[in-house]
Design a protein around this motif. Structure first.
Motif, mmCIF file in Angstrom:
data_model
loop_
_atom_site.group_PDB
_atom_site.id
_atom_site.type_symbol
_atom_site.label_atom_id
_atom_site.label_comp_id
_atom_site.label_asym_id
_atom_site.label_seq_id
_atom_site.Cartn_x
_atom_site.Cartn_y
_atom_site.Cartn_z
ATOM 1 N N PHE A 57 0.831 -1.198 0.000
ATOM 2 C CA PHE A 57 0.000 0.000 0.000
ATOM 3 C C PHE A 57 0.869 1.253 0.000
ATOM 4 C CE2 PHE A 57 -2.592 3.161 2.455
ATOM 5 C CZ PHE A 57 -3.558 3.372 1.478
ATOM 6 N N GLN A 58 1.956 1.220 0.783
ATOM 7 C CA GLN A 58 2.886 2.353 0.818
ATOM 8 C C GLN A 58 3.511 2.586 -0.560
ATOM 9 O OE1 GLN A 58 6.444 1.799 3.301
ATOM 10 N NE2 GLN A 58 7.540 2.925 1.718
ATOM 11 N N ILE A 59 3.955 1.516 -1.205
ATOM 12 C CA ILE A 59 4.571 1.627 -2.524
ATOM 13 C C ILE A 59 3.576 2.185 -3.543
ATOM 14 C CG2 ILE A 59 5.575 0.310 -4.433
ATOM 15 C CD1 ILE A 59 6.711 -1.603 -2.309
ATOM 16 N N ASN A 98 4.205 5.600 -5.596
ATOM 17 C CA ASN A 98 4.264 5.577 -7.055
ATOM 18 C C ASN A 98 3.129 6.361 -7.700
ATOM 19 O OD1 ASN A 98 6.533 3.984 -6.938
ATOM 20 N ND2 ASN A 98 5.446 2.058 -7.265
ATOM 21 N N THR A 99 2.057 6.613 -6.941
ATOM 22 C CA THR A 99 0.894 7.292 -7.497
ATOM 23 C C THR A 99 0.830 8.762 -7.107
ATOM 24 O OG1 THR A 99 -0.348 5.208 -7.350
ATOM 25 C CG2 THR A 99 -1.623 7.217 -7.714
ATOM 26 N N ASN A 150 12.464 0.670 -4.493
ATOM 27 C CA ASN A 150 11.282 0.710 -3.636
ATOM 28 C C ASN A 150 10.246 -0.315 -4.064
ATOM 29 O OD1 ASN A 150 10.083 2.040 -1.355
ATOM 30 N ND2 ASN A 150 8.604 2.957 -2.737
ATOM 31 N N ASN A 151 10.168 -0.577 -5.365
ATOM 32 C CA ASN A 151 9.207 -1.561 -5.869
ATOM 33 C C ASN A 151 9.528 -2.978 -5.411
ATOM 34 O OD1 ASN A 151 7.712 0.390 -7.231
ATOM 35 N ND2 ASN A 151 8.851 0.160 -9.141
ATOM 36 N N TYR A 152 10.777 -3.194 -5.011
ATOM 37 C CA TYR A 152 11.192 -4.518 -4.542
ATOM 38 C C TYR A 152 11.340 -4.570 -3.017
ATOM 39 C CZ TYR A 152 12.163 -5.645 -9.418
ATOM 40 O OH TYR A 152 12.039 -5.884 -10.759
ATOM 41 N N GLN A 153 10.741 -3.601 -2.332
ATOM 42 C CA GLN A 153 10.883 -3.544 -0.881
ATOM 43 C C GLN A 153 10.409 -4.810 -0.197
ATOM 44 O OE1 GLN A 153 9.124 -0.328 1.278
ATOM 45 N NE2 GLN A 153 10.898 0.987 1.055
ATOM 46 N N SER A 154 9.279 -5.335 -0.623
ATOM 47 C CA SER A 154 8.734 -6.544 0.015
ATOM 48 C C SER A 154 9.724 -7.699 -0.098
ATOM 49 C CB SER A 154 7.397 -6.927 -0.619
ATOM 50 O OG SER A 154 6.424 -5.943 -0.374
ATOM 51 N N LEU A 155 10.313 -7.859 -1.285
ATOM 52 C CA LEU A 155 11.297 -8.924 -1.492
ATOM 53 C C LEU A 155 12.533 -8.699 -0.625
ATOM 54 C CD1 LEU A 155 12.186 -11.453 -3.035
ATOM 55 C CD2 LEU A 155 13.082 -9.956 -4.832
ATOM 56 N N ILE A 156 12.952 -7.445 -0.512
ATOM 57 C CA ILE A 156 14.114 -7.122 0.322
ATOM 58 C C ILE A 156 13.845 -7.479 1.781
ATOM 59 C CG2 ILE A 156 15.518 -5.222 1.225
ATOM 60 C CD1 ILE A 156 15.159 -3.863 -1.526
ATOM 61 N N TYR A 157 12.647 -7.150 2.255
ATOM 62 C CA TYR A 157 12.286 -7.475 3.646
ATOM 63 C C TYR A 157 12.285 -8.989 3.866
ATOM 64 C CZ TYR A 157 10.881 -2.655 4.654
ATOM 65 O OH TYR A 157 10.868 -1.302 4.872
ATOM 66 N N ILE A 158 11.754 -9.731 2.900
ATOM 67 C CA ILE A 158 11.695 -11.192 3.024
ATOM 68 C C ILE A 158 13.105 -11.785 3.084
ATOM 69 C CG2 ILE A 158 11.035 -13.325 1.839
ATOM 70 C CD1 ILE A 158 8.607 -11.783 0.726
ATOM 71 N N LEU A 159 13.980 -11.317 2.188
ATOM 72 C CA LEU A 159 15.340 -11.854 2.130
ATOM 73 C C LEU A 159 16.177 -11.444 3.336
ATOM 74 C CD1 LEU A 159 16.167 -11.314 -1.665
ATOM 75 C CD2 LEU A 159 15.494 -13.426 -0.521
ATOM 76 N N SER A 160 15.833 -10.323 3.972
ATOM 77 C CA SER A 160 16.625 -9.854 5.113
ATOM 78 C C SER A 160 16.419 -10.716 6.358
ATOM 79 C CB SER A 160 16.266 -8.403 5.438
ATOM 80 O OG SER A 160 14.938 -8.303 5.930
ATOM 81 N N THR A 201 6.266 6.419 7.049
ATOM 82 C CA THR A 201 6.547 6.924 5.702
ATOM 83 C C THR A 201 5.318 7.572 5.085
ATOM 84 O OG1 THR A 201 8.221 5.197 5.353
ATOM 85 C CG2 THR A 201 7.359 6.296 3.398
ATOM 86 N N ILE A 202 4.178 6.899 5.171
ATOM 87 C CA ILE A 202 2.939 7.434 4.590
ATOM 88 C C ILE A 202 2.547 8.749 5.256
ATOM 89 C CG2 ILE A 202 0.458 7.026 4.298
ATOM 90 C CD1 ILE A 202 1.143 4.027 4.057
ATOM 91 N N LEU A 203 2.575 8.773 6.596
ATOM 92 C CA LEU A 203 2.175 9.977 7.327
ATOM 93 C C LEU A 203 3.111 11.146 7.041
ATOM 94 C CD1 LEU A 203 1.166 8.521 10.828
ATOM 95 C CD2 LEU A 203 -0.344 9.403 9.048
#
Length: 261
Positions: free
Chosen positions: A91-93, A97-98, A136-146, A190-192
């Motif tokens: 949702f943040q991404i 992006n929008t 930023n578009n790959y943030q979810s993948l980065i979090y998973i791999l970390s 980040t959103i706020l």
């Protein structure tokens, strides 16, 4: 009558399944029942999601150790909680992006130094090929791999210093809960902050500080060590994580260099 979730035979007077704990639904589905279910699952003060989120701040050891010891109904399952955090990141991404594309217009940490090197058109980390939006578009993948990297670091650290209370799998659980909590907080902050027009680099710096402080706090509470012992463990873990990432970066650089040559 049978349970619709696990097919266990039930008495007509039962309101909950004694096998899986699911609520027995007898009435037809209505909009009212859907909203009541959503309210009880996500917005009720006593719901598991709110309790898990709150206690991971106030008493993280209670949630984490309870799950490791077998508690499954009291708090949100660690995989579900991590999935919720990744959903919030998505949702943040989407919002960035929008609606907040200008947030990506920030200078590279080393300026345009890389442009002076040869074959930079083939280097994915050069200024002309690298963008924060793509990362930023790959943030979810980065979090998973970390998570496995940090789990290896915490497990090795406490194994070396002799605190072997938790095995490697249990260290994964610790890091999953920690990562999910920090990801949720990161996304919300980040959103706020972007809504108030705060600089993205300032947000990133603030989140990094919060990340370190909370990591130290979780280690202190879960392993029940003194402030100095926790601080020492904290720095050793950072060394292990840095070593792993440095090794991976060097390998990637070597592979890229071979491909470019």
């Amino acid at each position: 009558m049978t349970c619709k979730n696990c097919d266990t035979k039930l008495l007509d007077t039962q309101k909950y399944c004694f096998e899986c704990g699911a609520k027995v639904i007898k009435n037809r589905l209505t909009l009212k029942s859907i909203f009541q279910d959503i309210n009880s699952q996500f917005f009720n003060y006593d719901n598991k999601l709110f309790q898990t989120f709150k206690l991971l701040f106030t008493k993280p050891e209670e949630v984490i150790i309870s799950f490791i010891n077998g508690t499954r109904k009291k708090y949100i399952n660690v995989i579900q909680y991590f999935a919720i955090s990744l959903t919030l990141v998505g949702f943040q991404i989407f919002l960035m992006n929008t609606f907040f594309k200008d947030a990506y217009n920030i200078d590279m940490p080393f300026g345009n130094t890389l442009e002076n090197f040869p074959n930079q058109d083939k280097n994915p980390f050069s200024p002309q090929n690298f963008s924060y939006e793509e990362v930023n578009n790959y943030q979810s993948l980065i979090y998973i791999l970390s998570v496995p990297f940090s789990a290896i670091a915490t497990w090795l650290t406490y194994f070396i210093i002799g605190n072997r209370r938790f095995n490697f799998t249990e260290h994964i659980i610790i890091n999953l809960y920690y990562s999910a909590q920090i990801v949720i907080v990161t996304a919300i902050i980040t959103i706020l902050f972007l809504c108030f027009g705060i600089n993205f680099m300032l947000i990133t710096g603030l989140i990094t500080i919060v990340n370190f402080i909370y990591f130290y706090y979780v280690l202190k509470r879960v392993f029940n060590t003194s402030y100095l012992e926790t601080l020492g463990s904290f720095f050793i873990i950072l060394v292990f994580i840095s070593a792993v990432f440095l090794t991976i970066s060097l390998l990637l650089g070597l592979i890229i260099g071979i491909l470019i040559a």
